[in-house]
Design an enzyme around this catalytic site. Structure first.
Site, mmCIF file in Angstrom:
data_model
loop_
_atom_site.group_PDB
_atom_site.id
_atom_site.type_symbol
_atom_site.label_atom_id
_atom_site.label_comp_id
_atom_site.label_asym_id
_atom_site.label_seq_id
_atom_site.Cartn_x
_atom_site.Cartn_y
_atom_site.Cartn_z
ATOM 1 N N LEU A 83 0.843 -1.087 0.141
ATOM 2 C CA LEU A 83 -0.096 0.047 0.094
ATOM 3 C C LEU A 83 0.843 1.240 0.040
ATOM 4 O O LEU A 83 1.040 1.820 1.040
ATOM 5 C CB LEU A 83 -0.998 0.112 1.224
ATOM 6 C CG LEU A 83 -2.136 1.071 1.291
ATOM 7 C CD1 LEU A 83 -3.090 0.464 0.215
ATOM 8 C CD2 LEU A 83 -2.669 1.155 2.645
ATOM 9 N N GLY A 84 1.575 1.507 -1.083
ATOM 10 C CA GLY A 84 2.571 2.440 -1.156
ATOM 11 C C GLY A 84 1.855 3.815 -1.968
ATOM 12 O O GLY A 84 0.502 3.890 -1.951
ATOM 13 N N ARG A 85 2.720 4.280 -2.806
ATOM 14 C CA ARG A 85 1.937 5.525 -3.770
ATOM 15 C C ARG A 85 0.905 4.797 -4.462
ATOM 16 O O ARG A 85 -0.274 5.408 -4.725
ATOM 17 C CB ARG A 85 2.990 6.144 -4.587
ATOM 18 C CG ARG A 85 4.009 7.094 -3.702
ATOM 19 C CD ARG A 85 5.247 7.396 -4.388
ATOM 20 N NE ARG A 85 6.169 6.206 -4.863
ATOM 21 C CZ ARG A 85 7.205 6.208 -4.347
ATOM 22 N NH1 ARG A 85 8.105 7.107 -3.966
ATOM 23 N NH2 ARG A 85 8.233 5.238 -4.978
ATOM 24 N N ILE A 86 1.106 3.896 -5.405
ATOM 25 C CA ILE A 86 0.285 3.182 -6.537
ATOM 26 C C ILE A 86 -0.801 2.405 -5.616
ATOM 27 O O ILE A 86 -1.886 2.805 -5.961
ATOM 28 C CB ILE A 86 0.991 2.444 -7.195
ATOM 29 C CG1 ILE A 86 2.205 3.136 -8.158
ATOM 30 C CG2 ILE A 86 0.157 1.606 -8.136
ATOM 31 C CD1 ILE A 86 3.086 2.318 -9.051
ATOM 32 N N ARG A 128 5.059 -4.348 5.522
ATOM 33 C CA ARG A 128 5.809 -4.424 6.664
ATOM 34 C C ARG A 128 5.131 -3.581 7.742
ATOM 35 O O ARG A 128 5.511 -3.951 9.113
ATOM 36 C CB ARG A 128 7.267 -4.227 6.414
ATOM 37 C CG ARG A 128 7.773 -5.273 5.486
ATOM 38 C CD ARG A 128 8.938 -5.032 4.609
ATOM 39 N NE ARG A 128 8.937 -3.711 3.875
ATOM 40 C CZ ARG A 128 9.781 -3.061 3.276
ATOM 41 N NH1 ARG A 128 10.989 -3.638 3.381
ATOM 42 N NH2 ARG A 128 9.462 -1.748 2.395
ATOM 43 N N ARG A 132 5.524 -6.513 -10.143
ATOM 44 C CA ARG A 132 6.562 -7.140 -10.703
ATOM 45 C C ARG A 132 6.452 -8.718 -11.132
ATOM 46 O O ARG A 132 5.939 -9.149 -10.065
ATOM 47 C CB ARG A 132 7.965 -6.845 -10.299
ATOM 48 C CG ARG A 132 8.571 -5.525 -10.286
ATOM 49 C CD ARG A 132 9.224 -5.364 -11.705
ATOM 50 N NE ARG A 132 9.591 -4.010 -11.972
ATOM 51 C CZ ARG A 132 9.053 -2.909 -12.163
ATOM 52 N NH1 ARG A 132 7.694 -3.078 -12.637
ATOM 53 N NH2 ARG A 132 9.693 -1.690 -12.311
ATOM 54 N N ASP A 181 -0.092 -7.684 -15.836
ATOM 55 C CA ASP A 181 0.534 -6.793 -16.659
ATOM 56 C C ASP A 181 1.958 -7.199 -16.625
ATOM 57 O O ASP A 181 2.794 -6.643 -17.326
ATOM 58 C CB ASP A 181 0.481 -5.392 -16.264
ATOM 59 C CG ASP A 181 0.997 -4.144 -16.767
ATOM 60 O OD1 ASP A 181 0.892 -4.154 -18.093
ATOM 61 O OD2 ASP A 181 1.575 -3.103 -16.308
ATOM 62 N N GLU A 198 10.246 -10.814 -19.604
ATOM 63 C CA GLU A 198 9.495 -9.899 -20.319
ATOM 64 C C GLU A 198 10.343 -9.872 -21.548
ATOM 65 O O GLU A 198 11.459 -9.547 -21.545
ATOM 66 C CB GLU A 198 9.002 -8.767 -19.712
ATOM 67 C CG GLU A 198 8.244 -8.989 -18.619
ATOM 68 C CD GLU A 198 7.671 -7.874 -17.844
ATOM 69 O OE1 GLU A 198 8.020 -6.674 -18.370
ATOM 70 O OE2 GLU A 198 6.967 -7.766 -16.871
ATOM 71 N N HIS A 249 3.072 -5.136 -20.134
ATOM 72 C CA HIS A 249 3.700 -4.114 -18.786
ATOM 73 C C HIS A 249 3.408 -2.825 -19.402
ATOM 74 O O HIS A 249 4.402 -2.135 -19.760
ATOM 75 C CB HIS A 249 5.209 -4.349 -18.965
ATOM 76 C CG HIS A 249 5.644 -3.868 -17.871
ATOM 77 N ND1 HIS A 249 6.962 -4.559 -17.283
ATOM 78 C CD2 HIS A 249 5.489 -2.768 -17.116
ATOM 79 C CE1 HIS A 249 7.320 -3.599 -16.123
ATOM 80 N NE2 HIS A 249 6.485 -2.510 -16.067
#
Ligand code: NAP
Length: 327
Positions: free
Chosen positions: A167-170, A190, A246, A270, A275, A293
Site C-alpha cells: 500500500l504505497g504510492r500506487i 511491513r 513485478r 501486466d 518479459e 507491461h
C-alpha cells in the site's frame, strides 16, 4: 482538455543548457518516439551499437537513461568509466545494480508519483475486465455467438474483499479508486499505516481473508515469489489476482498450476517473470487477462515521466543534485 494534450501541474519545462552541451547519455531500452525526442531535444543519446562501432565513445558517457523493464547490471556500470548518473523512466529500479552504483558514487534516479494514476487505472480496469470477462465478451459478439446463446455470467466486484500487497504510492491510488465500488479493503505490508483499512502482517492470512489480491509492491529479492502455492491455496477457488507490481513477486509456475487446476479463479497480469512473455502456458489459459507491461503506458504519463527524468538529469549536471534520487 483533449486526449494527448498534457498539463504538467507544478512543473516547468526542462531548461535549456547554459554554456554548452550536457554530457552524452547511453540509452538502454526502446522508447516511444515522442519520449526519445524529448530526451534528444537536450541530450546526445548513444546506444550500445554506437559504442560497439566506436569504442572510444565509451569514455564520453556520463549518464544512462533507461526504463524500468531493462537491466543495468554491474558489468555495464563498470564498462563506463565516466558514468555519474543512471536515470530510469519508471518508479521500479529492481533491474539496476543499485548497491554497485552506490559503491561507485553513481546517482540513481526514478520517476515516482507521476505514474500512480495510470497504473492504478490499469489495475482497476484489468480487475473489472477479468471479473466481467470483457475480452471474451468482445470476441463473443464479434464472432456472432450472441445470436446463438447468452453470454456466461460474470462476477460482481461490489461486496468483495480486496487485499492490496504494497500500500504505497500506487497501492493507495488503487485503494482510493476501489472504495466507490463498495469493497472491503485490507492491505499487506511491513508497516501498519494510518489508513482506515485492515492491516495484515502475514500474506497467507490476508489471502485467506480476501477474494481479490492486488499486487503493487516493489520487485527485488525481498518480495521474490512471496505469492506462491501456499498463498494461492489460501486465496481459493473463487479468488483472483491482479499483478501490476513485478513478475518476480509471483511464482509463475505455481500460478499456472493454480489457474489450470481451479485452485484460484483467475488472474490479470501486466508483468511477468520474463518479459516480453515468450511461449508461456499463461498464453493458453482462458481464465487469464494478459497485458504487455503497460501500467504507465499512456501518452500523458510517459510524457510526464520523461519530463521528470530530464529534470533529474538537468539538475544533476548543473548542481550535482538530482530531483528524485532513489533513497
Ligand atoms: P512505494 O510507494 O515504495 O510503495 C511500495 C509499497 O510496497 C509500500 O507500501 C511498502 O510498504 C510495500 N513493500 C515494500 N517492500 C515490501 C516487502 N518486502 N513486503 C511487503 N510489502 C513491501 O512504490 P510505488 O511507487 O507505489 O511502486 C510500487 C511498485 O509498482 C514499483 O516498485 C514497481 O515495481 C511497480 N510498478 C509497476 C508498473 C507497471 O507498469 N505495471 C508501473 C510503475 C510501478 P511497507 O514498507 O510497509 O512494507
Amino acid at each position: 482538455m483533449k486526449m494527448n494534450e498534457t498539463a504538467v501541474a507544478g512543473q516547468e519545462p526542462a531548461e535549456q543548457p547554459v554554456g554548452g552541451e550536457f554530457p552524452k547519455l547511453l540509452k538502454i531500452g526502446v522508447f516511444p518516439a515522442s519520449v526519445e525526442a524529448q530526451f534528444r531535444s537536450l541530450f546526445t543519446l548513444l546506444d550500445e551499437d554506437d559504442l560497439r562501432n566506436d569504442p572510444a565513445q565509451v569514455a564520453s558517457v556520463a549518464g544512462i537513461v533507461t526504463r524500468s523493464n531493462y537491466r543495468i547490471p554491474a558489468e555495464l556500470i563498470d564498462r563506463l568509466p565516466g558514468l555519474r548518473i543512471i536515470t530510469t523512466n519508471g518508479v521500479g529500479y529492481d533491474g539496476i545494480a543499485l548497491d554497485h552504483a552506490r559503491q561507485k558514487n553513481i546517482v540513481v534516479t526514478n520517476t515516482p508519483d507521476v505514474l500512480n494514476k495510470a497504473v492504478a487505472e490499469l489495475a482497476v480496469g484489468m480487475l473489472l475486465a477479468l471479473l466481467r470477462k470483457l475480452p471474451e465478451a468482445d470476441g463473443f459478439v464479434r464472432a456472432g455467438a450472441w445470436e446463438e446463446s447468452p453470454f456466461p455470467l460474470g462476477t460482481s466486484l461490489a461486496g468483495k474483499r480486496v487485499g492490496i500487497v504494497g500500500l504505497g504510492r500506487i497501492g493507495k491510488e488503487i485503494a482510493q479508486r476501489l472504495v466507490p465500488f463498495e469493497v472491503d479493503l485490507s492491505y499487506f505490508g511491513r508497516a501498519r499505516q494510518a489508513v482506515p483499512w485492515r492491516h495484515f502482517d502475514s500474506l497467507p492470512a490476508m489471502a485467506r481473508h480476501v477474494d481479490v489480491l492486488v499486487l503493487s509492491c516493489p520487485g527485488g529479492a525481498a518480495t521474490r515469489h512471496i505469492v506462491d502455492a501456499t498463498v494461492l491455496r489460501e486465496l481459493g477457488p473463487d479468488g483472483v489476482i491482479v499483478n501490476v507490481a513485478r513478475g518476480s513477486v509471483v511464482n509463475e509456475s505455481d500460478l499456472c498450476h493454480a489457474l489450470a487446476n481451479g485452485i484460484i479463479q483467475g488472474a490479470a497480469l501486466d508483468v511477468f517473470e520474463s518479459e516480453p512473455l515468450g511461449p508461456s502456458p499463461l498464453r493458453q489459459l482462458p481464465n487469464v487477462i494478459l497485458a504487455p507491461h503497460i501500467g504507465s503506458a499512456t501518452h500523458e504519463t510517459r510524457r510526464q515521466m520523461a519530463e521528470l527524468a530530464i529534470r533529474n538529469l538537468v539538475s544533476f549536471f548543473r548542481t550535482g543534485r538530482a530531483v528524485t534520487p532513489v533513497a
